[in-house]
Design a protein around this motif. Sequence first.
Motif, PDB file in Angstrom:
ATOM      1  N   ILE A 226       0.822  -1.218   0.000  1.00 16.35           N
ATOM      2  CA  ILE A 226       0.000   0.000   0.000  1.00 16.35           C
ATOM      3  C   ILE A 226       0.853   1.263   0.000  1.00 16.35           C
ATOM      4  CG2 ILE A 226      -1.911  -1.220   1.120  1.00 16.35           C
ATOM      5  CD1 ILE A 226      -1.374   0.505   3.633  1.00 16.35           C
ATOM      6  N   TYR A 227       2.146   1.154   0.236  1.00 18.05           N
ATOM      7  CA  TYR A 227       3.020   2.332   0.237  1.00 18.05           C
ATOM      8  C   TYR A 227       3.401   2.767  -1.183  1.00 18.05           C
ATOM      9  CZ  TYR A 227       3.726   0.584   5.025  1.00 18.05           C
ATOM     10  OH  TYR A 227       3.541   0.114   6.291  1.00 18.05           O
ATOM     11  N   ILE A 228       3.333   1.858  -2.131  1.00 21.44           N
ATOM     12  CA  ILE A 228       3.827   2.119  -3.492  1.00 21.44           C
ATOM     13  C   ILE A 228       3.063   3.258  -4.171  1.00 21.44           C
ATOM     14  CG2 ILE A 228       4.150   1.098  -5.788  1.00 21.44           C
ATOM     15  CD1 ILE A 228       4.576  -1.622  -4.288  1.00 21.44           C
ATOM     16  N   THR A 229       1.792   3.418  -3.865  1.00 19.88           N
ATOM     17  CA  THR A 229       0.979   4.442  -4.530  1.00 19.88           C
ATOM     18  C   THR A 229       0.947   5.777  -3.790  1.00 19.88           C
ATOM     19  OG1 THR A 229      -1.006   3.542  -3.479  1.00 19.88           O
ATOM     20  CG2 THR A 229      -0.498   2.792  -5.733  1.00 19.88           C
ATOM     21  N   LEU A 230       1.774   5.929  -2.786  1.00 18.00           N
ATOM     22  CA  LEU A 230       1.877   7.248  -2.146  1.00 18.00           C
ATOM     23  C   LEU A 230       2.283   8.284  -3.190  1.00 18.00           C
ATOM     24  CD1 LEU A 230       3.768   6.250   1.098  1.00 18.00           C
ATOM     25  CD2 LEU A 230       1.719   7.695   1.058  1.00 18.00           C
ATOM     26  N   PRO A 231       1.746   9.499  -3.109  1.00 16.97           N
ATOM     27  CA  PRO A 231       2.126  10.524  -4.092  1.00 16.97           C
ATOM     28  C   PRO A 231       3.606  10.889  -4.021  1.00 16.97           C
ATOM     29  CG  PRO A 231       0.667  11.448  -2.415  1.00 16.97           C
ATOM     30  CD  PRO A 231       0.751   9.977  -2.167  1.00 16.97           C
ATOM     31  N   ASN A 232       4.262  10.628  -2.895  1.00 15.94           N
ATOM     32  CA  ASN A 232       5.671  10.953  -2.714  1.00 15.94           C
ATOM     33  C   ASN A 232       6.559   9.705  -2.792  1.00 15.94           C
ATOM     34  OD1 ASN A 232       4.268  10.314  -0.288  1.00 15.94           O
ATOM     35  ND2 ASN A 232       5.896  11.143   0.974  1.00 15.94           N
ATOM     36  N   ALA A 233       6.053   8.607  -3.402  1.00 23.08           N
ATOM     37  CA  ALA A 233       6.798   7.347  -3.440  1.00 23.08           C
ATOM     38  C   ALA A 233       7.259   6.987  -4.842  1.00 23.08           C
ATOM     39  CB  ALA A 233       5.928   6.211  -2.891  1.00 23.08           C
ATOM     40  N   CYS A 234       8.330   6.191  -4.864  1.00 23.02           N
ATOM     41  CA  CYS A 234       8.779   5.545  -6.096  1.00 23.02           C
ATOM     42  C   CYS A 234       9.099   4.095  -5.748  1.00 23.02           C
ATOM     43  CB  CYS A 234       9.989   6.255  -6.698  1.00 23.02           C
ATOM     44  SG  CYS A 234      11.486   6.233  -5.685  1.00 23.02           S
ATOM     45  N   LEU A 235       9.151   3.259  -6.765  1.00 23.96           N
ATOM     46  CA  LEU A 235       9.425   1.837  -6.611  1.00 23.96           C
ATOM     47  C   LEU A 235      10.796   1.547  -7.209  1.00 23.96           C
ATOM     48  CD1 LEU A 235       8.333  -0.986  -5.825  1.00 23.96           C
ATOM     49  CD2 LEU A 235       7.266  -1.093  -8.090  1.00 23.96           C
ATOM     50  N   GLY A 236      11.647   0.908  -6.423  1.00 23.89           N
ATOM     51  CA  GLY A 236      12.982   0.568  -6.907  1.00 23.89           C
ATOM     52  C   GLY A 236      12.911  -0.308  -8.143  1.00 23.89           C
ATOM     53  N   PRO A 237      13.720  -0.023  -9.181  1.00 20.35           N
ATOM     54  CA  PRO A 237      13.639  -0.784 -10.433  1.00 20.35           C
ATOM     55  C   PRO A 237      13.948  -2.266 -10.268  1.00 20.35           C
ATOM     56  CG  PRO A 237      15.479   0.764 -10.484  1.00 20.35           C
ATOM     57  CD  PRO A 237      14.715   1.042  -9.229  1.00 20.35           C
ATOM     58  N   GLY A 238      14.680  -2.634  -9.224  1.00 23.99           N
ATOM     59  CA  GLY A 238      14.986  -4.047  -8.974  1.00 23.99           C
ATOM     60  C   GLY A 238      14.084  -4.686  -7.938  1.00 23.99           C
ATOM     61  N   ALA A 239      13.043  -3.976  -7.530  1.00 22.09           N
ATOM     62  CA  ALA A 239      12.157  -4.466  -6.475  1.00 22.09           C
ATOM     63  C   ALA A 239      11.300  -5.639  -6.948  1.00 22.09           C
ATOM     64  CB  ALA A 239      11.248  -3.339  -5.977  1.00 22.09           C
ATOM     65  N   THR A 240      10.858  -6.420  -5.965  1.00 15.34           N
ATOM     66  CA  THR A 240       9.871  -7.472  -6.160  1.00 15.34           C
ATOM     67  C   THR A 240       8.700  -7.131  -5.252  1.00 15.34           C
ATOM     68  OG1 THR A 240      11.557  -9.134  -6.615  1.00 15.34           O
ATOM     69  CG2 THR A 240       9.398  -9.954  -5.930  1.00 15.34           C
ATOM     70  N   VAL A 241       7.488  -7.287  -5.770  1.00 15.20           N
ATOM     71  CA  VAL A 241       6.286  -6.957  -5.012  1.00 15.20           C
ATOM     72  C   VAL A 241       5.447  -8.226  -4.885  1.00 15.20           C
ATOM     73  CG1 VAL A 241       4.278  -5.441  -4.868  1.00 15.20           C
ATOM     74  CG2 VAL A 241       6.366  -4.619  -5.977  1.00 15.20           C
ATOM     75  N   GLY A 242       4.986  -8.518  -3.658  1.00 17.08           N
ATOM     76  CA  GLY A 242       4.217  -9.735  -3.415  1.00 17.08           C
ATOM     77  C   GLY A 242       2.842  -9.448  -2.843  1.00 17.08           C
ATOM     78  N   PHE A 243       1.836 -10.092  -3.434  1.00 20.19           N
ATOM     79  CA  PHE A 243       0.446  -9.912  -3.016  1.00 20.19           C
ATOM     80  C   PHE A 243      -0.146 -11.250  -2.568  1.00 20.19           C
ATOM     81  CE2 PHE A 243       1.292  -6.692  -6.209  1.00 20.19           C
ATOM     82  CZ  PHE A 243       0.706  -5.563  -5.694  1.00 20.19           C
ATOM     83  N   HIS A 244      -0.969 -11.209  -1.532  1.00 20.23           N
ATOM     84  CA  HIS A 244      -1.755 -12.374  -1.103  1.00 20.23           C
ATOM     85  C   HIS A 244      -2.953 -11.859  -0.319  1.00 20.23           C
ATOM     86  CE1 HIS A 244      -0.741 -12.255   3.218  1.00 20.23           C
ATOM     87  NE2 HIS A 244       0.439 -11.808   2.804  1.00 20.23           N
ATOM     88  N   ALA A 245      -3.889 -12.725  -0.064  1.00 19.57           N
ATOM     89  CA  ALA A 245      -5.071 -12.349   0.711  1.00 19.57           C
ATOM     90  C   ALA A 245      -4.663 -11.968   2.122  1.00 19.57           C
ATOM     91  CB  ALA A 245      -6.058 -13.520   0.759  1.00 19.57           C
TER      92      ALA A 245
ATOM     93  N   MET B  35       1.512 -16.424  -2.156  1.00 18.45           N
ATOM     94  CA  MET B  35       2.119 -15.154  -2.535  1.00 18.45           C
ATOM     95  C   MET B  35       2.267 -15.092  -4.057  1.00 18.45           C
ATOM     96  SD  MET B  35       3.295 -12.344  -1.126  1.00 18.45           S
ATOM     97  CE  MET B  35       3.652 -12.786   0.568  1.00 18.45           C
ATOM     98  N   HIS B  36       1.819 -13.984  -4.646  1.00 19.40           N
ATOM     99  CA  HIS B  36       1.968 -13.731  -6.078  1.00 19.40           C
ATOM    100  C   HIS B  36       3.006 -12.636  -6.240  1.00 19.40           C
ATOM    101  CE1 HIS B  36      -1.521 -16.177  -7.176  1.00 19.40           C
ATOM    102  NE2 HIS B  36      -1.979 -15.795  -6.001  1.00 19.40           N
ATOM    103  N   LYS B  37       4.180 -12.992  -6.763  1.00 17.95           N
ATOM    104  CA  LYS B  37       5.296 -12.064  -6.887  1.00 17.95           C
ATOM    105  C   LYS B  37       5.358 -11.496  -8.300  1.00 17.95           C
ATOM    106  CE  LYS B  37       8.190 -14.770  -3.790  1.00 17.95           C
ATOM    107  NZ  LYS B  37       9.481 -15.481  -3.691  1.00 17.95           N
ATOM    108  N   ILE B  38       5.602 -10.184  -8.367  1.00 15.43           N
ATOM    109  CA  ILE B  38       5.838  -9.539  -9.654  1.00 15.43           C
ATOM    110  C   ILE B  38       7.041  -8.603  -9.506  1.00 15.43           C
ATOM    111  CG2 ILE B  38       3.432  -9.726 -10.428  1.00 15.43           C
ATOM    112  CD1 ILE B  38       3.072  -6.753  -9.775  1.00 15.43           C
ATOM    113  N   SER B  39       7.699  -8.339 -10.612  1.00 11.74           N
ATOM    114  CA  SER B  39       8.844  -7.425 -10.611  1.00 11.74           C
ATOM    115  C   SER B  39       8.345  -5.980 -10.639  1.00 11.74           C
ATOM    116  CB  SER B  39       9.724  -7.685 -11.836  1.00 11.74           C
ATOM    117  OG  SER B  39       9.044  -7.264 -13.012  1.00 11.74           O
ATOM    118  N   ALA B  40       9.237  -5.057 -10.350  1.00  7.50           N
ATOM    119  CA  ALA B  40       8.897  -3.629 -10.427  1.00  7.50           C
ATOM    120  C   ALA B  40       8.424  -3.270 -11.832  1.00  7.50           C
ATOM    121  CB  ALA B  40      10.086  -2.776 -10.023  1.00  7.50           C
ATOM    122  N   ARG B  41       9.087  -3.799 -12.831  1.00  5.47           N
ATOM    123  CA  ARG B  41       8.698  -3.505 -14.223  1.00  5.47           C
ATOM    124  C   ARG B  41       7.309  -4.055 -14.539  1.00  5.47           C
ATOM    125  NH1 ARG B  41      12.426   0.022 -15.540  1.00  5.47           N
ATOM    126  NH2 ARG B  41      14.560  -0.602 -15.153  1.00  5.47           N
ATOM    127  N   GLN B  42       6.993  -5.249 -14.029  1.00  5.04           N
ATOM    128  CA  GLN B  42       5.651  -5.801 -14.219  1.00  5.04           C
ATOM    129  C   GLN B  42       4.617  -4.946 -13.483  1.00  5.04           C
ATOM    130  OE1 GLN B  42       6.798  -9.692 -12.724  1.00  5.04           O
ATOM    131  NE2 GLN B  42       6.293 -10.629 -14.708  1.00  5.04           N
TER     132      GLN B  42
END
Length: 151
Positions: A74-93, A132-139
Motif C-alpha cells: 500500500i506504500y507504493i501508490t503514495l504521491p511521494n513514493a517511487c518503486l525501486g527498479p529491482g524491487a519485487t512486489v508480493g500480493f496475497h489475501a 504469494m503472487h510475486k511480480i517485478s517492479a517492471r511488471q
Amino acid sequence: MSMPSILTRLSLAAALSMGLLAAAPASAQPRGKPIVILNNKGGNVLEAIQYRNQLARSGRPVEVRGYCRSACTIYITLPNACLGPGATVGFHAPRIPGTSIIPPIVDELMAQYYRNGILRKWNGEWKHSLNMHKISARQYVALDPQTRLCR
C-alpha cells in the motif's frame, strides 16, 4: 480476538485511511532525505495504513526497494513514493495471523490504495489467494503506469 473487536478495528482503519486523502496534496513535491522501505514483510494492515498516513504527511520522498510484500504494497501508490527498479512486489489475501481466515473488509481497505491493472489483479485474483503472487517492479509499472520507478 472477538468479532466485535475486529470490526471495531476495521472501522477505525477505514476512518484513518480516509484521513489520508487530505494528508498530502498530490501536487506537492517531496523534499528532504528519502525514507527507504527495504525488504518489508508487511504485517498488520491497520498499522500499515497508519504508517502510510505518516509517510504522506512527512513530505519526504519514499523509496520502496527490495522485496515489498503483503501490507507493504500500500506504500507504493503514495504521491511521494517511487518503486525501486529491482524491487519485487508480493500480493496475497490478508488473513488473521496464524490462521488461514480471510477477515471481512481488510481486502477492501487495501484495495483503496491500488490502481489500474494492480487493482484489477487484486480484486480478480490476489485478494482470494493465500499463496504469494510475486511480480517485478517492471511488471508492476506495466500494470500501473502511474507508478514511478526510483532512479
